[in-house]
Scaffold this active site. Sequence first.
Site, PDB file in Angstrom:
ATOM      1  N   SER A  38      -1.810  -5.423 -29.975  1.00 51.88           N
ATOM      2  CA  SER A  38      -2.037  -3.840 -28.805  1.00 51.88           C
ATOM      3  C   SER A  38      -1.768  -4.376 -27.642  1.00 51.88           C
ATOM      4  O   SER A  38      -2.546  -5.986 -26.544  1.00 51.88           O
ATOM      5  CB  SER A  38      -3.399  -3.241 -29.149  1.00 51.88           C
ATOM      6  OG  SER A  38      -4.510  -4.092 -28.604  1.00 51.88           O
ATOM      7  N   ASP A  39      -1.428  -3.997 -26.901  1.00 50.56           N
ATOM      8  CA  ASP A  39      -1.723  -4.398 -25.006  1.00 50.56           C
ATOM      9  C   ASP A  39      -1.354  -2.488 -24.300  1.00 50.56           C
ATOM     10  O   ASP A  39      -1.293  -1.100 -24.993  1.00 50.56           O
ATOM     11  CB  ASP A  39       0.249  -4.709 -24.287  1.00 50.56           C
ATOM     12  CG  ASP A  39      -0.615  -4.835 -23.144  1.00 50.56           C
ATOM     13  OD1 ASP A  39      -0.002  -4.812 -22.389  1.00 50.56           O
ATOM     14  OD2 ASP A  39      -0.924  -6.778 -23.529  1.00 50.56           O
ATOM     15  N   GLN A  40      -2.258  -2.976 -23.012  1.00 49.86           N
ATOM     16  CA  GLN A  40      -2.013  -0.880 -22.100  1.00 49.86           C
ATOM     17  C   GLN A  40      -1.704  -1.845 -20.835  1.00 49.86           C
ATOM     18  O   GLN A  40      -1.746  -2.351 -20.546  1.00 49.86           O
ATOM     19  CB  GLN A  40      -3.868  -1.043 -22.184  1.00 49.86           C
ATOM     20  CG  GLN A  40      -3.977   0.510 -21.769  1.00 49.86           C
ATOM     21  CD  GLN A  40      -5.625   0.193 -21.539  1.00 49.86           C
ATOM     22  OE1 GLN A  40      -6.119  -0.452 -20.322  1.00 49.86           O
ATOM     23  NE2 GLN A  40      -5.881   1.001 -22.120  1.00 49.86           N
TER      24      GLN A  40
END
EC number: 3.6.1.-
Length: 199
Positions: A75-77
Amino acid sequence: MMPKLILASSSPFRRMLMENAGLSFEAHAARIDERAVEAPLEKAGAKPDAVALVLARAKAEEVSSRFPKSLVIGSDQTMSLGDNVFHKPNDLADAARHLQVLSGVTHRLNSAVAIVSDGVVLWEHLAHAELTMRPLTMDFIARHLARVGERALSSVGAYQLEGEGIQLFEKIEGDYFTILGLPMLPLLKKLRELGAIDG
């Protein structure tokens, strides 16, 4: 037999979300240089949400290469204002500049999640949250940063919504999980479909 679940992250917040959901998993940080992955994308004019997806996928793929026959969640943002992507502030002066730019406007958090097994991307998802910061004076920003100190450097926007940072906002649209960088509801649905958790 359910496949082993691995979270490709060292983030305590993402681990907490997975633990609170009752998932049995291991956590292993991805060995990638995020800035090196981002740089050519930004140079090519990639949209902030596309950058988040590429990073999430890259993290899951790297960890998947070390743990075969596992379901790896990456995941990343990214945080964006228009097409401009923000990075973590280098120091408190940089944090103050972030807050000045965000003052009185709406910015977006782009949260991506991907599931990879044996190097194959099985699924990916992108979610957004829109956050509107109230107008902030320079004096307030200075006082706020004096109170929160170095904690302001741990997030891209120089704020923590779970702490005093909530005082900076007048409107938030988006779910809690997206804001913390791991869209849990679509992830849990997909894990059930893959037979990785009890359905």
